[in-house]
Design a protein around this motif. Structure first.
Motif, PDB file in Angstrom:
ATOM      1  N   HIS A 350      29.387  51.887 -26.238  1.00 44.93           N
ATOM      2  CA  HIS A 350      29.500  51.503 -27.647  1.00 44.93           C
ATOM      3  C   HIS A 350      30.427  50.316 -27.913  1.00 44.93           C
ATOM      4  CE1 HIS A 350      27.361  55.212 -28.385  1.00 44.93           C
ATOM      5  NE2 HIS A 350      28.340  55.929 -27.856  1.00 44.93           N
ATOM      6  N   ALA A 351      31.407  50.090 -27.033  1.00 45.57           N
ATOM      7  CA  ALA A 351      32.404  49.059 -27.337  1.00 45.57           C
ATOM      8  C   ALA A 351      31.987  47.673 -26.888  1.00 45.57           C
ATOM      9  CB  ALA A 351      33.739  49.429 -26.683  1.00 45.57           C
ATOM     10  N   ASP A 352      30.949  47.593 -26.017  1.00 46.44           N
ATOM     11  CA  ASP A 352      30.525  46.297 -25.482  1.00 46.44           C
ATOM     12  C   ASP A 352      31.699  45.603 -24.794  1.00 46.44           C
ATOM     13  OD1 ASP A 352      28.673  44.333 -24.902  1.00 46.44           O
ATOM     14  OD2 ASP A 352      29.039  43.209 -26.750  1.00 46.44           O
ATOM     15  N   ALA A 353      32.480  46.377 -24.016  1.00 48.75           N
ATOM     16  CA  ALA A 353      33.664  45.833 -23.345  1.00 48.75           C
ATOM     17  C   ALA A 353      33.299  45.334 -21.956  1.00 48.75           C
ATOM     18  CB  ALA A 353      34.745  46.907 -23.241  1.00 48.75           C
ATOM     19  N   ASP A 354      34.081  44.375 -21.452  1.00 44.78           N
ATOM     20  CA  ASP A 354      33.879  43.912 -20.086  1.00 44.78           C
ATOM     21  C   ASP A 354      35.111  44.173 -19.217  1.00 44.78           C
ATOM     22  OD1 ASP A 354      35.722  42.013 -20.875  1.00 44.78           O
ATOM     23  OD2 ASP A 354      34.235  40.421 -21.078  1.00 44.78           O
ATOM     24  N   ARG A 355      36.091  44.880 -19.804  1.00 44.70           N
ATOM     25  CA  ARG A 355      37.274  45.240 -19.017  1.00 44.70           C
ATOM     26  C   ARG A 355      37.905  46.489 -19.631  1.00 44.70           C
ATOM     27  NH1 ARG A 355      39.202  42.657 -14.959  1.00 44.70           N
ATOM     28  NH2 ARG A 355      41.282  43.049 -14.143  1.00 44.70           N
ATOM     29  N   ILE A 356      38.348  47.399 -18.753  1.00 42.12           N
ATOM     30  CA  ILE A 356      38.946  48.663 -19.188  1.00 42.12           C
ATOM     31  C   ILE A 356      40.227  48.908 -18.405  1.00 42.12           C
ATOM     32  CG2 ILE A 356      38.616  51.164 -19.416  1.00 42.12           C
ATOM     33  CD1 ILE A 356      35.613  50.688 -19.488  1.00 42.12           C
ATOM     34  N   TRP A 357      41.259  49.392 -19.109  1.00 44.23           N
ATOM     35  CA  TRP A 357      42.522  49.749 -18.467  1.00 44.23           C
ATOM     36  C   TRP A 357      42.787  51.239 -18.711  1.00 44.23           C
ATOM     37  CZ3 TRP A 357      41.610  45.466 -21.345  1.00 44.23           C
ATOM     38  CH2 TRP A 357      41.804  44.223 -20.735  1.00 44.23           C
ATOM     39  N   VAL A 358      43.138  51.960 -17.670  1.00 42.96           N
ATOM     40  CA  VAL A 358      43.452  53.386 -17.771  1.00 42.96           C
ATOM     41  C   VAL A 358      44.866  53.602 -17.241  1.00 42.96           C
ATOM     42  CG1 VAL A 358      42.785  55.733 -17.165  1.00 42.96           C
ATOM     43  CG2 VAL A 358      41.025  53.971 -17.403  1.00 42.96           C
ATOM     44  N   ASP A 359      45.692  54.261 -18.037  1.00 43.68           N
ATOM     45  CA  ASP A 359      47.065  54.559 -17.633  1.00 43.68           C
ATOM     46  C   ASP A 359      47.270  56.071 -17.704  1.00 43.68           C
ATOM     47  OD1 ASP A 359      49.922  53.741 -17.079  1.00 43.68           O
ATOM     48  OD2 ASP A 359      50.196  54.840 -18.943  1.00 43.68           O
ATOM     49  N   VAL A 360      47.702  56.666 -16.589  1.00 42.15           N
ATOM     50  CA  VAL A 360      47.931  58.114 -16.509  1.00 42.15           C
ATOM     51  C   VAL A 360      49.347  58.339 -16.012  1.00 42.15           C
ATOM     52  CG1 VAL A 360      47.145  60.311 -15.552  1.00 42.15           C
ATOM     53  CG2 VAL A 360      45.493  58.446 -15.904  1.00 42.15           C
ATOM     54  N   HIS A 361      50.171  59.004 -16.816  1.00 41.64           N
ATOM     55  CA  HIS A 361      51.512  59.332 -16.350  1.00 41.64           C
ATOM     56  C   HIS A 361      52.006  60.593 -17.037  1.00 41.64           C
ATOM     57  CE1 HIS A 361      52.469  56.856 -19.942  1.00 41.64           C
ATOM     58  NE2 HIS A 361      53.520  57.657 -20.034  1.00 41.64           N
ATOM     59  N   HIS A 362      53.112  61.120 -16.526  1.00 46.47           N
ATOM     60  CA  HIS A 362      53.696  62.356 -17.040  1.00 46.47           C
ATOM     61  C   HIS A 362      55.179  62.121 -17.274  1.00 46.47           C
ATOM     62  CE1 HIS A 362      55.439  66.427 -16.959  1.00 46.47           C
ATOM     63  NE2 HIS A 362      54.264  66.843 -17.395  1.00 46.47           N
ATOM     64  N   ALA A 363      55.641  62.475 -18.473  1.00 44.98           N
ATOM     65  CA  ALA A 363      57.057  62.324 -18.809  1.00 44.98           C
ATOM     66  C   ALA A 363      57.370  63.250 -19.967  1.00 44.98           C
ATOM     67  CB  ALA A 363      57.383  60.873 -19.183  1.00 44.98           C
ATOM     68  N   GLY A 364      58.568  63.790 -19.957  1.00 42.67           N
ATOM     69  CA  GLY A 364      59.002  64.634 -21.061  1.00 42.67           C
ATOM     70  C   GLY A 364      58.142  65.860 -21.283  1.00 42.67           C
ATOM     71  N   GLY A 365      57.592  66.416 -20.211  1.00 39.61           N
ATOM     72  CA  GLY A 365      56.760  67.599 -20.348  1.00 39.61           C
ATOM     73  C   GLY A 365      55.389  67.328 -20.927  1.00 39.61           C
ATOM     74  N   MET A 366      54.948  66.083 -20.897  1.00 42.70           N
ATOM     75  CA  MET A 366      53.682  65.702 -21.514  1.00 42.70           C
ATOM     76  C   MET A 366      52.854  64.850 -20.549  1.00 42.70           C
ATOM     77  SD  MET A 366      52.162  66.061 -24.531  1.00 42.70           S
ATOM     78  CE  MET A 366      53.461  66.267 -25.733  1.00 42.70           C
ATOM     79  N   LEU A 367      51.602  65.254 -20.345  1.00 40.28           N
ATOM     80  CA  LEU A 367      50.646  64.426 -19.619  1.00 40.28           C
ATOM     81  C   LEU A 367      50.047  63.445 -20.612  1.00 40.28           C
ATOM     82  CD1 LEU A 367      48.908  63.751 -17.101  1.00 40.28           C
ATOM     83  CD2 LEU A 367      47.303  65.514 -17.884  1.00 40.28           C
ATOM     84  N   ARG A 368      50.203  62.168 -20.347  1.00 37.00           N
ATOM     85  CA  ARG A 368      49.806  61.138 -21.310  1.00 37.00           C
ATOM     86  C   ARG A 368      48.827  60.176 -20.641  1.00 37.00           C
ATOM     87  NH1 ARG A 368      52.339  56.379 -23.596  1.00 37.00           N
ATOM     88  NH2 ARG A 368      51.857  56.221 -25.814  1.00 37.00           N
ATOM     89  N   ILE A 369      47.692  60.005 -21.280  1.00 33.51           N
ATOM     90  CA  ILE A 369      46.626  59.150 -20.740  1.00 33.51           C
ATOM     91  C   ILE A 369      46.196  58.195 -21.845  1.00 33.51           C
ATOM     92  CG2 ILE A 369      44.344  59.086 -19.685  1.00 33.51           C
ATOM     93  CD1 ILE A 369      44.761  62.060 -18.958  1.00 33.51           C
ATOM     94  N   SER A 370      46.092  56.931 -21.499  1.00 38.66           N
ATOM     95  CA  SER A 370      45.562  55.953 -22.453  1.00 38.66           C
ATOM     96  C   SER A 370      44.423  55.183 -21.800  1.00 38.66           C
ATOM     97  CB  SER A 370      46.665  54.989 -22.917  1.00 38.66           C
ATOM     98  OG  SER A 370      47.152  54.236 -21.831  1.00 38.66           O
ATOM     99  N   VAL A 371      43.352  55.010 -22.547  1.00 37.05           N
ATOM    100  CA  VAL A 371      42.184  54.250 -22.109  1.00 37.05           C
ATOM    101  C   VAL A 371      42.017  53.092 -23.088  1.00 37.05           C
ATOM    102  CG1 VAL A 371      39.717  54.298 -21.629  1.00 37.05           C
ATOM    103  CG2 VAL A 371      41.114  56.323 -21.153  1.00 37.05           C
ATOM    104  N   THR A 372      42.159  51.873 -22.604  1.00 40.56           N
ATOM    105  CA  THR A 372      42.108  50.682 -23.452  1.00 40.56           C
ATOM    106  C   THR A 372      40.966  49.787 -23.002  1.00 40.56           C
ATOM    107  OG1 THR A 372      44.525  50.800 -23.646  1.00 40.56           O
ATOM    108  CG2 THR A 372      43.463  48.761 -24.375  1.00 40.56           C
ATOM    109  N   ASP A 373      40.225  49.268 -23.956  1.00 39.36           N
ATOM    110  CA  ASP A 373      39.160  48.313 -23.621  1.00 39.36           C
ATOM    111  C   ASP A 373      39.270  47.100 -24.530  1.00 39.36           C
ATOM    112  OD1 ASP A 373      37.202  48.431 -26.010  1.00 39.36           O
ATOM    113  OD2 ASP A 373      37.386  50.556 -25.502  1.00 39.36           O
ATOM    114  N   ASN A 374      38.662  46.008 -24.100  1.00 37.20           N
ATOM    115  CA  ASN A 374      38.692  44.770 -24.884  1.00 37.20           C
ATOM    116  C   ASN A 374      37.397  44.558 -25.656  1.00 37.20           C
ATOM    117  OD1 ASN A 374      36.989  44.254 -22.771  1.00 37.20           O
ATOM    118  ND2 ASN A 374      37.867  42.256 -22.233  1.00 37.20           N
TER     119      ASN A 374
END
Length: 422
Positions: A350-374
């Motif tokens: 749906h986004a018509d993106a040509d690049r994607i960034w995925v960041d997975v980390h854990h801190a402060g008792g929280m699993l945090r994931i971000s998926v970013t596209d252009n």
């Protein structure tokens, strides 16, 4: 004076001294932080507040946590700390500031802190002044009776409701002072405790909020049960229409081969090749089905490598950053994996993106994931959408989903799940 009476008097005087010191934190600290918070939030639309709001809110939380500590230490008043765990943000630049500010403003505890600041510098301050004022003010009556009344001999000085202009009225002021001192010594501890109870009423989550939270958790649990039931039906359907049908056909072919192996070897050989093909196709379908239930790489290598494997299968360039010092529970890893899979699929479809960034980390008792596209942006969480499915999946584990997707992009999907790593 008995030892018990001396002990009570000493405790009351100590309480009054504590209230005197704490009054400066209320009138100066709370007022300054409230003004800074309001100004910072007002400047968020202009962009200036994006840099100042996280700093100001961190200072507000530190100020509130100090009050929580004093409440527990001085008056045994326990004030819960309901902040959502906020890991240190590894991102920099405008995107990182927007993300931090958004997460802070989405936390209801932030707004409770601001309400407490306003209450602390008004009603809370008044309670502190009463705590030490009722102990200090009586001393003036005693000083007036000791001779200070002579300064006001030609005029009238009011001590509370007593007009002081002679030795007799000075003694009346002293008598009133003794009464006020007795009252102040008895009321010091309850008044300081009332100050902390007032703080708890502003800082602690309301019953209605807790009820809504329980209702949401109940709803997500029901959705999880429904999702599991529909998933079982899908697996049953896939097995019936796919692998099972091919295995039945293969069994029929083997029966025919058994009958033709001596009469028509050529025909039997052809059917044997068909059976081999059906066997390979059934095995491939079973592998795909198992991968859809719980990917082998997830079970064997963990979430980080499973997400990397997902990214490798994407038709667009993808970068994956993982910082996980351990492994979460299998249900949490499975939920996070399929949430990332859905987010990546949405970015491609749906986004018509040509690049994607995925960041997975854990801190402060929280699993945090971000998926970013252009891509082109404009993504929103809606019922029946892929992002809505992710939100429901995370809600089963009390997780949250945040989406930042302005028109024209970029789109950032942030997922957080509270969990501990092994």
């Amino acid at each position: 004076m008995t030892r018990a009476a001396r002990s009570r008097t000493g405790t009351a005087l100590l309480t009054a001294g504590r209230a005197f010191v704490l009054s400066f934190a209320s009138i100066v600290g709370s007022t300054a932080l409230f003004v800074l918070s309001v100004l910072s939030l007002a400047f968020v639309p202009l962009g200036v507040g994006l840099g100042t709001t996280p700093w100001v809110m961190d200072a507000v939380r530190a100020h509130a946590n100090r009050r929580r500590l004093l409440a527990a230490t001085w008056s045994d008043v326990r004030i819960p700390v309901p902040y959502r765990p906020f890991p240190e943000d590894a991102r920099t630049g405008l995107t990182g500031r927007v993300e931090r500010t958004t997460l802070l403003l989405r936390d209801p505890a932030t707004w409770r802190d601001l309400r407490w600041l306003l209450l602390d510098m008004t009603a809370g301050y008044v309670l502190l002044v009463l705590t030490f004022g009722l102990v200090v003010y009586p001393l003036e009556g005693l000083v007036l009776a000791a001779g200070l009344w002579r300064v006001f001999e030609d005029s009238t000085y009011w001590y509370a409701f007593v007009p002081v202009s002679s030795q007799l009225t000075g003694l009346a002021a002293a008598a009133l002072g003794v009464v006020l001192l007795h009252l102040g010594l008895r009321a010091a501890e309850p008044l300081l405790r009332a100050h902390f109870v007032l703080a708890r009423s502003a800082l602690a989550p309301a019953q209605g909020e807790l009820a809504r939270r329980i209702e949401r958790l109940t709803e997500t649990r029901h959705e999880a049960v429904d999702t599991a039931a529909s998933e079982l039906r899908r697996i049953e359907r896939d097995l019936h229409d796919g692998a099972q049908a091919r295995l039945v056909a293969m069994g029929m072919n083997l029966g025919a081969i058994e009958a033709l192996v001596e009469k028509d070897p050529a025909r039997a050989k052809k059917l044997l090749a068909m059976a081999r093909t059906s066997s390979a196709e059934a095995l491939a379908e079973l592998r795909d089905l198992v991968r859809g239930i719980h990917p082998p790489v997830l079970a064997e290598r963990g979430l980080g490598d499973a997400v990397r494997a997902l990214a490798l299968r994407m038709p667009v360039a993808s970068e994956v950053s993982v910082d996980l010092p351990g492994r979460a529970g299998a249900p949490v890893e499975s939920a996070a994996y399929f949430a990332v899979s859905e987010a990546l699929t949405n970015a491609v479809k749906h986004a018509d993106a040509d690049r994607i960034w995925v960041d997975v980390h854990h801190a402060g008792g929280m699993l945090r994931i971000s998926v970013t596209d252009n891509g082109r942006g404009g993504a929103a969480v809606a019922a029946g959408s892929g992002l809505g499915g992710i939100e429901r999946r995370l809600g089963t584990f009390d997780g949250v989903l945040a989406v930042s997707s302005p028109a024209g992009g970029p789109t950032m999907v942030t997922m957080e799940i509270p969990c501990a790593l092994s």
